[in-house]
Design an enzyme around this catalytic site. Sequence first.
Site, PDB file in Angstrom:
ATOM      1  N   HIS A   1      20.202  -4.595 -31.627  1.00 54.78           N
ATOM      2  CA  HIS A   1      20.991  -5.538 -32.434  1.00 54.78           C
ATOM      3  C   HIS A   1      21.234  -6.829 -31.650  1.00 54.78           C
ATOM      4  O   HIS A   1      22.384  -7.248 -31.499  1.00 54.78           O
ATOM      5  CB  HIS A   1      22.347  -4.918 -32.807  1.00 54.78           C
ATOM      6  CG  HIS A   1      22.249  -3.604 -33.494  1.00 54.78           C
ATOM      7  ND1 HIS A   1      23.181  -2.613 -33.357  1.00 54.78           N
ATOM      8  CD2 HIS A   1      21.317  -3.127 -34.354  1.00 54.78           C
ATOM      9  CE1 HIS A   1      22.834  -1.565 -34.082  1.00 54.78           C
ATOM     10  NE2 HIS A   1      21.697  -1.845 -34.693  1.00 54.78           N
TER      11      HIS A   1
HETATM   12  C1  LIG Z   1      14.355  -0.424 -34.354  1.00 56.05           C
HETATM   13  C2  LIG Z   1      15.514  -1.129 -35.017  1.00 56.05           C
HETATM   14  C3  LIG Z   1      16.483  -0.390 -35.672  1.00 56.05           C
HETATM   15  C4  LIG Z   1      17.559  -1.041 -36.278  1.00 56.05           C
HETATM   16  N1  LIG Z   1      18.425  -0.321 -37.046  1.00 56.05           N
HETATM   17  C5  LIG Z   1      19.355  -0.960 -37.787  1.00 56.05           C
HETATM   18  C6  LIG Z   1      20.115  -0.252 -38.749  1.00 56.05           C
HETATM   19  O1  LIG Z   1      19.952   0.947 -38.953  1.00 56.05           O
HETATM   20  N2  LIG Z   1      21.043  -0.947 -39.468  1.00 56.05           N
HETATM   21  C7  LIG Z   1      21.266  -2.277 -39.262  1.00 56.05           C
HETATM   22  O2  LIG Z   1      22.169  -2.829 -39.907  1.00 56.05           O
HETATM   23  N3  LIG Z   1      20.532  -2.973 -38.372  1.00 56.05           N
HETATM   24  C8  LIG Z   1      19.561  -2.356 -37.664  1.00 56.05           C
HETATM   25  N4  LIG Z   1      18.758  -3.066 -36.816  1.00 56.05           N
HETATM   26  C9  LIG Z   1      19.034  -4.498 -36.630  1.00 56.05           C
HETATM   27  C10 LIG Z   1      18.655  -5.358 -37.831  1.00 56.05           C
HETATM   28  O3  LIG Z   1      17.515  -4.850 -38.465  1.00 56.05           O
HETATM   29  C11 LIG Z   1      18.455  -6.794 -37.340  1.00 56.05           C
HETATM   30  O4  LIG Z   1      19.668  -7.283 -36.795  1.00 56.05           O
HETATM   31  C12 LIG Z   1      18.038  -7.755 -38.422  1.00 56.05           C
HETATM   32  O5  LIG Z   1      16.921  -7.274 -39.118  1.00 56.05           O
HETATM   33  C13 LIG Z   1      17.721  -9.099 -37.795  1.00 56.05           C
HETATM   34  O6  LIG Z   1      17.324  -9.990 -38.798  1.00 56.05           O
HETATM   35  P1  LIG Z   1      16.689 -11.385 -38.410  1.00 56.05           P
HETATM   36  O7  LIG Z   1      16.339 -12.069 -39.673  1.00 56.05           O
HETATM   37  O8  LIG Z   1      17.581 -12.070 -37.451  1.00 56.05           O
HETATM   38  O9  LIG Z   1      15.370 -11.017 -37.578  1.00 56.05           O
HETATM   39  P2  LIG Z   1      14.108 -10.158 -38.023  1.00 56.05           P
HETATM   40  O10 LIG Z   1      14.409  -9.341 -39.213  1.00 56.05           O
HETATM   41  O11 LIG Z   1      13.620  -9.465 -36.811  1.00 56.05           O
HETATM   42  O12 LIG Z   1      13.067 -11.251 -38.510  1.00 56.05           O
HETATM   43  C14 LIG Z   1      12.437 -12.170 -37.651  1.00 56.05           C
HETATM   44  C15 LIG Z   1      11.056 -12.444 -38.252  1.00 56.05           C
HETATM   45  O13 LIG Z   1      10.500 -13.575 -37.620  1.00 56.05           O
HETATM   46  C16 LIG Z   1       9.141 -13.299 -37.315  1.00 56.05           C
HETATM   47  N5  LIG Z   1       8.792 -14.172 -36.184  1.00 56.05           N
HETATM   48  C17 LIG Z   1       9.248 -14.099 -34.910  1.00 56.05           C
HETATM   49  N6  LIG Z   1       8.696 -15.077 -34.176  1.00 56.05           N
HETATM   50  C18 LIG Z   1       7.872 -15.777 -35.002  1.00 56.05           C
HETATM   51  C19 LIG Z   1       7.026 -16.905 -34.821  1.00 56.05           C
HETATM   52  N7  LIG Z   1       6.898 -17.531 -33.645  1.00 56.05           N
HETATM   53  N8  LIG Z   1       6.321 -17.363 -35.884  1.00 56.05           N
HETATM   54  C20 LIG Z   1       6.443 -16.772 -37.106  1.00 56.05           C
HETATM   55  N9  LIG Z   1       7.225 -15.680 -37.329  1.00 56.05           N
HETATM   56  C21 LIG Z   1       7.932 -15.210 -36.283  1.00 56.05           C
HETATM   57  C22 LIG Z   1       9.139 -11.818 -36.991  1.00 56.05           C
HETATM   58  O14 LIG Z   1       7.844 -11.263 -37.093  1.00 56.05           O
HETATM   59  C23 LIG Z   1      10.092 -11.273 -38.027  1.00 56.05           C
HETATM   60  O15 LIG Z   1       9.456 -10.953 -39.233  1.00 56.05           O
HETATM   61  C24 LIG Z   1      17.676  -2.456 -36.191  1.00 56.05           C
HETATM   62  C25 LIG Z   1      16.697  -3.201 -35.540  1.00 56.05           C
HETATM   63  C26 LIG Z   1      15.611  -2.555 -34.961  1.00 56.05           C
HETATM   64  C27 LIG Z   1      14.547  -3.380 -34.294  1.00 56.05           C
END
Ligand SMILES: Cc1cc2nc3c(=O)[nH]c(=O)nc-3n(C[C@H](O)[C@H](O)[C@H](O)COP(=O)(O)OP(=O)(O)OC[C@H]3O[C@@H](n4cnc5c(N)ncnc54)[C@H](O)[C@@H]3O)c2cc1C
Length: 531
Positions: free
Chosen positions: A470
């Site tokens: 997280h």
């Molecule tokens: C294994 C795991 C288990 C988890 N379990 C839970 C849970 O049970 N419940 C919960 O609430 N949260 C959970 N989390 C945390 C939660 O999923 C994340 O906090 C949330 O998804 C983050 O959202 P975000 O949009 O910030 O990033 P992300 O959802 O990670 O999205 C970032 C996106 O940007 C893309 N990206 C990155 N760099 C680039 C680039 N240079 N160019 C183009 N695209 C790029 C990535 O490929 C990705 O698709 C978990 C996370 C993980 C990894």
Amino acid sequence: LPDTLNADYVIIGAGSAGAVLAARLSENPANRVILLEAGRAGGGLFVTMPAGSFKLMLHKEYDWKYPVEPDASLGGREMVWSGGKLLGGSSSTNGMVYIRGQRQDYERWVSAGATGWDWDSMLPYFKRSENFTGPASQFHGQNGPMKVGHANDRHPTSELFLKTAANLGLEVRDEYCDGDQSGVYELFTTAAGGTRQSTARTFLRDARGRSNLEIITQAMVDKVLFENGRAVGVRFSRPGAPPTELYARHVVVSAGAIGSPAILMRSGIGPAQHLRDHGVEVVADRPVGRNLQEHCGYTMSKFVNIPTYNSPFGPLVIARNFARWLLTRKGPMSSAAVQVMGGFRSDPSVPHPDLALNFMPLAIDMANNRPEMHERPGVTLGITCMRPESRGEIRLRSAAMQDKPIIDHQLLGAEEDVRRLIAGAKFAEQLFATEPLKNHVVDNYFPATLPDSEEGWEDTVRMFTGFGYHPVGTCRMGGDDAVLAPDLKVRGLQGLSVIDASVMPYLVSGNTNAAVIAIAERGAEILAATR
Ligand SMILES: Cc1cc2nc3c(=O)[nH]c(=O)nc-3n(C[C@H](O)[C@H](O)[C@H](O)COP(=O)(O)OP(=O)(O)OC[C@H]3O[C@@H](n4cnc5c(N)ncnc54)[C@H](O)[C@@H]3O)c2cc1C
């Protein structure tokens, strides 16, 4: 702005936040939106079927597998940070726990300068995303795209765990999404209905057919382009193709708490000296990459005398459970691994719960550095610091986008976190020694032996503590010293927002997916209002 604009908004990253933004912004036909995602579309069985998350973690294609520097606070262990790399981002690979954090978390954001981000202001955005499958409630929405509710399967040990916690004085609660996470509760999940509710399978699926939304996968963004202090577009690469530039009125960085600071720094926004050290021209001197926060979690596991999800296991059990899931969307394959959670205080003087319980009716074998089912039936309990004091940092390894950033996190750098986890670990042992759970515990799995001194407990906690996956806080919003203003725009620059987990000034008290989605719901509204 350049003469030829490709879009009104270009969004970098189609994860929990980016997919919501693309869907919400393209609801207005006047907006042309381009969504760039480094990963593939994904969407196979392992994404759809909740139990498939075990196969996705650290997957060779769908996970970033960010390497982490050796952590002295964990005895020098080197870990790998998981993060989803496909449409839906980490919402397509995560554990599907649905939880929001506590009222005080959001008040703390406000005290850090994030004016207007208090709990009461955030509640409508949580509700907007939700299609809650439980009864109507003032705390849940029923008209959003994402199904949220209890999982379609509950293992008998989850029931035992609830009863045991009640016997130790924790209140068993039906609702914990009201800003108070004290007590114990059966989880709401984003696996309601028996299939994963990633932002790709919900928000994006509804939006994909719109002619004003273009989604480009396998598009790795190198940097944001600027002209006279204004973001005007992005440069990205697709496999086998030369770098491409796209121009837009507004650039939104939603690449997650590790990806977003890396893109900003490659683009010239970050600590000035650090950027110069890597030959990057400084556009704005901001504390990007600092303030990395993560849930440190101590995990313990016991063998039990009744079948659990990991044992008996094998081709026949898999075939039977898989068929059941295919036909009914029920059974073990339909469930998130964590089924019960709770919140309690490490010490009676603490005003709000500061430790979380995460109960799983299975024992995992990590001998090969990948989660596998253990051959003996077991249960696992995680104890997590809800609001850790430890801080880390993300820095550029080099200015080249192929080089993953340096993640430097002393996960247990703060003694206070260790002290809390020791209190939590002792409470966990007490739980397993209390009826009715104690009648089923046959042996320790890990730790194999229990310490008999404070020093022993500290060593054990440092050995069995790991990431919650997280990460937040690396492009935090807040006052004048923050990267972002409370409207999520990069301070001092035009045309550039960051909207994802990185914007949180402080970690919320629960898993982060729901909070990120709510931030994106609100971010989309802010962008629409200022178009
Ligand atoms: C294994 C795991 C288990 C988890 N379990 C839970 C849970 O049970 N419940 C919960 O609430 N949260 C959970 N989390 C945390 C939660 O999923 C994340 O906090 C949330 O998804 C983050 O959202 P975000 O949009 O910030 O990033 P992300 O959802 O990670 O999205 C970032 C996106 O940007 C893309 N990206 C990155 N760099 C680039 C680039 N240079 N160019 C183009 N695209 C790029 C990535 O490929 C990705 O698709 C978990 C996370 C993980 C990894």
